[in-house]
Motif scaffolding. Structure first.
Motif, short mmCIF file in Angstrom:
data_model
loop_
_atom_site.label_atom_id
_atom_site.label_comp_id
_atom_site.label_asym_id
_atom_site.label_seq_id
_atom_site.Cartn_x
_atom_site.Cartn_y
_atom_site.Cartn_z
N LEU A 1 0.86 -1.18 0.00
CA LEU A 1 0.00 0.00 0.00
C LEU A 1 0.90 1.23 0.00
O LEU A 1 1.65 1.46 0.96
N LYS B 1 -4.63 17.59 3.74
CA LYS B 1 -6.01 17.34 3.36
C LYS B 1 -5.99 16.41 2.17
O LYS B 1 -5.32 16.70 1.17
N ASP B 2 -6.75 15.34 2.25
CA ASP B 2 -6.79 14.39 1.13
C ASP B 2 -8.04 13.55 1.28
O ASP B 2 -8.09 12.66 2.13
N ASN B 3 -9.06 13.84 0.49
CA ASN B 3 -10.32 13.11 0.59
C ASN B 3 -10.55 12.23 -0.63
O ASN B 3 -11.55 12.31 -1.31
N THR B 4 -9.58 11.36 -0.89
CA THR B 4 -9.71 10.47 -2.05
C THR B 4 -10.00 9.05 -1.57
O THR B 4 -9.15 8.17 -1.63
N GLY B 5 -11.21 8.87 -1.11
CA GLY B 5 -11.64 7.52 -0.74
C GLY B 5 -11.48 7.20 0.73
O GLY B 5 -11.24 8.08 1.54
N TYR B 6 -11.64 5.92 1.05
CA TYR B 6 -11.68 5.50 2.45
C TYR B 6 -10.34 5.72 3.15
O TYR B 6 -9.28 5.66 2.53
N ASP B 7 -10.42 5.94 4.43
CA ASP B 7 -9.22 6.25 5.21
C ASP B 7 -8.50 4.95 5.59
O ASP B 7 -8.68 4.41 6.68
N LEU B 8 -7.67 4.46 4.68
CA LEU B 8 -6.95 3.21 4.94
C LEU B 8 -5.82 3.42 5.94
O LEU B 8 -5.45 2.51 6.67
N ASP C 1 -5.85 5.18 8.71
CA ASP C 1 -6.31 5.00 10.09
C ASP C 1 -6.79 3.59 10.38
O ASP C 1 -6.97 3.21 11.53
N LEU C 2 -7.02 2.81 9.31
CA LEU C 2 -7.38 1.42 9.51
C LEU C 2 -6.14 0.60 9.86
O LEU C 2 -6.18 -0.27 10.74
#
Lengths: 469, 469
Positions: free
Chosen positions: B178, B186-193, B195-196
């Protein structure tokens, strides 16, 4: 998996199960601000409780009906509208309770339909700050700002919506309720499901309530407009300001000369601070602890910056009213842009060290495609630019229809070359699904698809947003 | 799915594929600080690059061999040791490069094996602060602090490890990489991997590098030890301090009289600031912008607090050396605890408004079970207490073996009754899997299990940590 339309029979069934939940399908449920996406039908339901949301989701899962969750409808990427489908439009507008406000804890628990401005006001009434602040705050809602991980002007100091959220309650695709309304600053009990739901744009779950982090109101505030020789100087000024004032720098916004020109053209009555619009101006907002004078701090900062060749001219707000005027100017820019009519808008972010190079290189690339005007403005402190492209005077945006894709390609290619993001704060919605497929890390995309498949196997949650349905 | 042991043949195969990667299985790879978990065998591999990590993971996936990722080995919940198994112990110790440090961007990119203190030093050498600070900083590593979402003493101001991480590079269970080393705010390109993976304790992926957020070093620092009448007063003092100084309050730690007594007993040479240990003391650390004097701010704060009955006595550090002495006292408490020998330790967090009630109620509940001493200390500003239970003088911890489960049950039941967390900053590891099953939201647990199944279908990544394998 083929989904079925939400039709009259479905509406009647919902109404029988949950009397009063169905609402008339007014046009306001089928629109989004930029007019690019228009819904074509469906059923509107406005639940009054988390339990009703869960019932609705279960009904949709049983009937294989798509759900489009809807907050204030202010999103700019079409996440709130599903053209060509007839989904259940699940509006959170009736879930408007502020369930708790604890001043000592600095926590406010709000339901998804509470308008951002109401959260700000409730906090202020308790002598606290909810720092998220953006142009649509009078209509956007808690659920929407979290689903899109909204940003705005105070991210530099306080973070995005995600950073301001301590926990969420959400209804998952099978109608189960995730009880995550924690009020804790530290909690390491397993995977971070909060941050998975936040920013997922309603595709992994429907946020029904959230616990939000409040802050003390800074004792002293101030603002200044400072014109700078170029973007590189603006970034050096930011570094200087943070070096001198630390977290005291609450906002650091960039305004291009083109922005002032558009304001003059579309809102001639708006008073502008500089006789001739400077090529580049920054709006700095300070929030300082008791004992420090923002006026003095801004005076010192300007003097030091001018000495170093980082600042040309400046106006320090002499009153709360003048400070508000500065912000009115800044917040009027998107409205001026709409009146001029953009060919293409880009919500990008860049590593801070690449911002100046990007701003220097992009116009040349665009000039090869078409003669355009560029209004580059935004949250410079976060490396977040709204890089919007406009027709030359006397021409219409429609004249550029053929060039639009190429323009966006050039901008996004350059952003990615500089390790930036093609969506800084607006999200993917339906507008940028192709862009995400094109530019996203293939491994990340594969993980996203598998998460979607796992958490929403029927594909009923906001299909077509973020990922292809 | 049955996993196979990592045996000599497996080691030979790895060594043939990646010459030099296998290391001797020294005892240091089979231990953890509290001695509760002891590894029984396996193979140690220490890759030198992300590519080698990916090769190792692929080899384990093919052979169905469990992987236990290992950083500094300082975790307190057994996440780093798998008793009864023979896993591949994947040590990140050789991945020690700081790949980049950008002062203007306030970003440092470090590989997983870089020791926390090295990150702090590199930042300091560039006139920046990496604020994460905890007792094991001389040996814990970047990968481990992110995998466990470590906390420490500066969370109040700067957040946990998750909040200090802009992006991660990680190897997933199928050996894919990954690529998430973003340097964006700031980066809102899809799910927050990100923090997963962060906080998943190596069960969803192996972090190989991370981009970390740096901060300006506060211009002026100071510290004070202030004795307070009770925990409730301590919390009011915290609110007062934040009201007066905003983000300037960097740390706010609670020390119980029992902590000073243990220090006196086990480290008699350590100088203590108060002649008689007060029942409750707070250690306040300030980091202020230029123009504010911490000494003055602490003097004013003490005066105001004393006037309001919130403070009894206080010592303001008069030098950097004295400030360091205060912190040495604070950081020596865990060591003193170890010398006394705890019956049971609890890393809990509570909503701030529940902290005082918890501290008032818990001793009565414990007294019904056994005669014990309590050392309650920790990061009060985050609502995070280390609530540790000790034998009465003259008795051994072993005398309480029968009561231990009941003691922990009583503490955790009370924590959950107050909406708190049974793991604030240490994580779940293997120690608290049963506790998570008992107290966790069943919906959240079901989601966690499905995420684990999706991202690690063979169950090879740190099996038995966080969730049952």
């Amino acid at each position: 998996m083929t989904l079925r339309p939400a039709d009259d029979a479905f509406a009647a069934m919902l109404e029988a199960r949950i009397p009063g939940v169905v609402r008339p399908l007014g046009p306001q449920y089928l629109e989004e601000p930029r007019g690019r996406y228009v819904g074509s039908g469906g059923v509107v339901a406005a639940p009054r409780s988390t339990q009703e949301v869960a019932q609705l989701v279960r009904a949709c899962a049983e009937a294989r009906v798509a759900i489009v969750p809807r907050g204030g409808g202010t999103g700019l990427v079409g996440g709130q509208v599903m053209p060509g489908g007839a989904p259940l439009i699940l509006s959170l507008e009736r879930m408007r309770a502020i369930r708790a406000l604890d001043v000592a804890e600095n926590v406010l628990i709000a339901e998804a339909g509470v308008v951002l401005e109401e959260v700000q006001s409730a906090a202020a009434a308790a002598d606290r700050l909810f720092p998220l602040s953006l142009a649509s705050q009078g209509s956007c809602q808690v659920g929407g700002i979290l689903a899109t991980n909204a940003g705005g002007v105070n991210v530099l100091r306080y973070g995005t919506a995600r950073a301001l959220c301590l926990g969420v309650e959400a209804v998952l695709a099978d109608g189960s309720v995730l009880h995550g309304l924690k009020r804790l600053r530290k909690d390491n009990t397993g995977y971070d499901l909060r941050d998975l739901i936040v920013g997922a744009e309603g595709t992994l779950g429907i946020i029904t309530a959230a616990s939000l982090k409040l802050s003390p109101i800074p004792a002293e505030t101030g603002a200044a407009l400072i014109s700078v020789p170029d973007p590189s100087a603006a970034l050096s000024l930011l570094a200087l300001a943070r070096d001198r004032l630390g977290e005291g720098v609450s906002a650091f916004e960039l305004i291009a000369g083109q922005g002032f020109a558009f304001l003059r053209e579309t809102m001639p009555d708006l008073r502008q601070p500089f006789a001739a619009p400077p090529a580049w101006t920054v709006l700095i907002e300070l929030g300082l602890p008791r004992g420090l004078s923002p006026d003095q701090a801004l005076t010192d900062l300007f003097a030091e910056a001018a000495e170093a060749g980082l600042a040309d001219d400046g106006v320090i707000a002499q009153s709360a009213a003048q400070r508000a005027e500065f912000w009115t100017l800044r917040e009027a820019i998107p409205q001026a842009n709409r009146r001029i009519g953009a060919i293409a808008s880009h919500d990008i972010s860049l590593p801070l060290s690449a911002v100046a190079d990007f701003i220097a290189e992009a116009p040349g690339l665009l000039a090869r495609i078409a003669d355009v005007r560029i209004n580059c403005f935004g949250h410079l402190g976060d490396g977040n630019l709204h890089y919007n492209i406009f027709p030359m005077p006397g021409r219409a945006r429609g004249d550029y229809d053929a060039q639009r894709p190429e323009i966006t390609r050039a901008v996004h290619d350059l952003v990615v070359r500089f390790d930036g993001s093609i969506s800084a704060e607006h999200g993917i919605g339906r507008l940028k699904v192709e862009e995400l497929e094109r530019y996203g890390d293939p491994v990340a995309l594969a993980v996203m698809r598998s998460l979607k498949q796992t958490l929403d196997p029927l594909g009923i949650l906001n299909p077509g947003a973020v990922l292809h349905s």
